[in-house]
Design an enzyme around this catalytic site. Structure first.
Site, PDB file in Angstrom:
ATOM      1  N   GLU A   1       9.155   0.796  11.844  1.00 38.33           N
ATOM      2  CA  GLU A   1       7.823   1.412  11.720  1.00 38.33           C
ATOM      3  C   GLU A   1       7.373   1.963  13.067  1.00 38.33           C
ATOM      4  O   GLU A   1       6.829   3.064  13.150  1.00 38.33           O
ATOM      5  CB  GLU A   1       6.814   0.380  11.202  1.00 38.33           C
ATOM      6  CG  GLU A   1       7.062   0.012   9.739  1.00 38.33           C
ATOM      7  CD  GLU A   1       6.205  -1.138   9.237  1.00 38.33           C
ATOM      8  OE1 GLU A   1       6.158  -1.323   8.021  1.00 38.33           O
ATOM      9  OE2 GLU A   1       5.600  -1.855  10.052  1.00 38.33           O
TER      10      GLU A   1
ATOM     11  N   THR B   1       0.854  -1.202   0.000  1.00 40.93           N
ATOM     12  CA  THR B   1       0.000   0.000   0.000  1.00 40.93           C
ATOM     13  C   THR B   1       0.888   1.249   0.000  1.00 40.93           C
ATOM     14  O   THR B   1       0.611   2.221  -0.709  1.00 40.93           O
ATOM     15  CB  THR B   1      -0.947  -0.008   1.226  1.00 40.93           C
ATOM     16  OG1 THR B   1      -1.493  -1.328   1.391  1.00 40.93           O
ATOM     17  CG2 THR B   1      -2.082   0.976   1.044  1.00 40.93           C
TER      18      THR B   1
ATOM     19  N   ASP C   1       1.465   4.963   6.711  1.00 38.93           N
ATOM     20  CA  ASP C   1       1.854   3.549   6.659  1.00 38.93           C
ATOM     21  C   ASP C   1       0.600   2.672   6.541  1.00 38.93           C
ATOM     22  O   ASP C   1      -0.509   3.127   6.834  1.00 38.93           O
ATOM     23  CB  ASP C   1       2.647   3.180   7.929  1.00 38.93           C
ATOM     24  CG  ASP C   1       3.451   1.897   7.762  1.00 38.93           C
ATOM     25  OD1 ASP C   1       3.377   1.267   6.686  1.00 38.93           O
ATOM     26  OD2 ASP C   1       4.151   1.511   8.712  1.00 38.93           O
TER      27      ASP C   1
HETATM   28  C1  5RP Z   1       5.177  -4.042   7.010  1.00 34.55           C
HETATM   29  C2  5RP Z   1       3.820  -3.623   7.429  1.00 34.55           C
HETATM   30  C3  5RP Z   1       2.839  -3.288   6.369  1.00 34.55           C
HETATM   31  O1  5RP Z   1       2.299  -2.031   6.640  1.00 34.55           O
HETATM   32  C4  5RP Z   1       1.743  -4.320   6.390  1.00 34.55           C
HETATM   33  O2  5RP Z   1       2.307  -5.601   6.270  1.00 34.55           O
HETATM   34  C5  5RP Z   1       0.728  -4.073   5.273  1.00 34.55           C
HETATM   35  O3  5RP Z   1       1.292  -4.388   4.044  1.00 34.55           O
HETATM   36  P1  5RP Z   1       0.529  -4.249   2.666  1.00 34.55           P
HETATM   37  O4  5RP Z   1       0.341  -2.776   2.434  1.00 34.55           O
HETATM   38  O5  5RP Z   1       1.461  -4.891   1.666  1.00 34.55           O
HETATM   39  O6  5RP Z   1      -0.783  -4.968   2.768  1.00 34.55           O
HETATM   40  O7  5RP Z   1       3.490  -3.570   8.585  1.00 34.55           O
HETATM   41  O8  5RP Z   1       5.978  -4.426   8.083  1.00 34.55           O
END
Ligand code: 5RP
Length: 219
Positions: A103, A31, A81
C-alpha cells in the site's frame, strides 16, 4: 446506519475520481472491496490497474478487471484505499489487513491518494488502533524490544504472513502526536520493512461517509 453501508457509500463516491484511460491504484480491505464492485458496475475502464494485495488482485480478477505489475506502469494517477485511522492532517494508520508495504509503495508512486472511510476512522490523535509494523521474521524480537523502548506494547500477529513473506507486530498504546517523526523513527529500526504510519504518504483527499451524508475533503 451499519458501518458496512457507510463504507459502501464512501467507496462509491470515489468513482468521481476515476476516469477512463488512467492508471488506477487499488488498495485493500473491506472498504476497497466495495470500491472494486462499484468500479466493475460503473463500466469505467482505467487503462491500467495496480493492486496493493493479492487479495485485491483476486477480487479485481473475479469481476473481470485485470491487474498489471507496478513495474510495467508509469506514475499511478489515482490511488484509492481505506485506512484504520486518519487525523485532521490526513496522516493515517494503515495495515489492519497486513498489506501496508505494498500500500505504501503504491501510495508513493501515485499522484493522488483518495482515502475512503466511514466516520469511525476519524481521530484527533493516531494510535488507538494498534499500529501495524511489518518485520523481517528473524528480527521480530529485536524490533519488538525497540518498539517497547518507544513506549508501545508490541504484540506479534501470530499466524499472519504478509504477501512479502514477513510478519506483523501490532503496537498497542502508542499515542502518535508527531506522525512524521514517529514514522521515521520506526522505519529506521533494523529489521522493520514498513511501519503502518502514512505521514509522508498521507492522503490528498478524504471521502468520509457519515449518517447524514458523504463528505469529500481535499487538503
Ligand atoms: C489494509 C488496510 C486497510 O485499508 C485498512 O485496514 C482498512 O480496512 P477496512 O476497509 O476493512 O476497514 O490498511 O492493510
Amino acid at each position: 446506519m451499519k458501518q458496512a453501508i457507510l463504507k459502501e457509500k464512501a467507496a462509491k463516491k470515489a468513482l468521481d475520481f476515476v476516469q477512463e484511460g488512467m492508471t488506477l491504484g487499488v488498495g485493500s480491505g473491506s472498504t476497497v472491496r466495495f470500491f472494486i464492485q462499484a468500479l466493475a458496475d460503473s463500466g469505467i475502464r482505467p487503462k491500467d490497474i495496480v493492486a496493493a494485495s493479492k487479495d485485491s488482485e483476486e477480487a479485481l480478477a473475479s469481476v473481470g478487471l485485470k491487474v498489471r505489475d507496478l513495474n510495467s506502469c508509469d506514475e499511478v494517477d489515482v490511488y484509492v484505499d481505506g485506512c484504520d485511522e486518519i487525523n485532521e492532517r490526513f496522516e493515517m494508520i494503515k495495515g489492519g489487513g497486513a498489506a501496508l508495504t505494498r500500500e505504501k509503495i503504491i501510495a508513493a508512486a501515485s499522484a493522488k491518494f483518495v482515502c475512503i472511510a466511514d466516520a469511525s476512522k476519524q481521530v484527533s490523535v493516531l494510535g488507538e488502533f494498534a499500529l501495524p509494523v511489518e518485520v523481517i521474521p528473524m528480527a521480530r524480537s529485536y524490533v519488538a524490544r525497540q518498539l517497547l523502548a518507544l513506549g508501545g506494547e508490541p504484540r506479534w500477529r501470530e499466524g499472519v504472513v504478509t504477501d512479502n513473506g514477513n510478519w506483523i507486530l501490532d503496537v498497542h498504546y502508542l499515542s502518535i502526536v508527531d506522525a512524521p517523526a514517529m514514522e521515521q523513527k520506526i522505519n529506521a529500526i533494523a529489521g522493520v520493512v514498513t511501519v503502518g504510519i502514512f505521514a509522508k504518504e498521507r492522503a490528498d483527499v478524504l471521502i468520509v461517509a457519515r449518517e447524514n451524508g458523504v463528505e469529500v475533503i481535499e487538503r
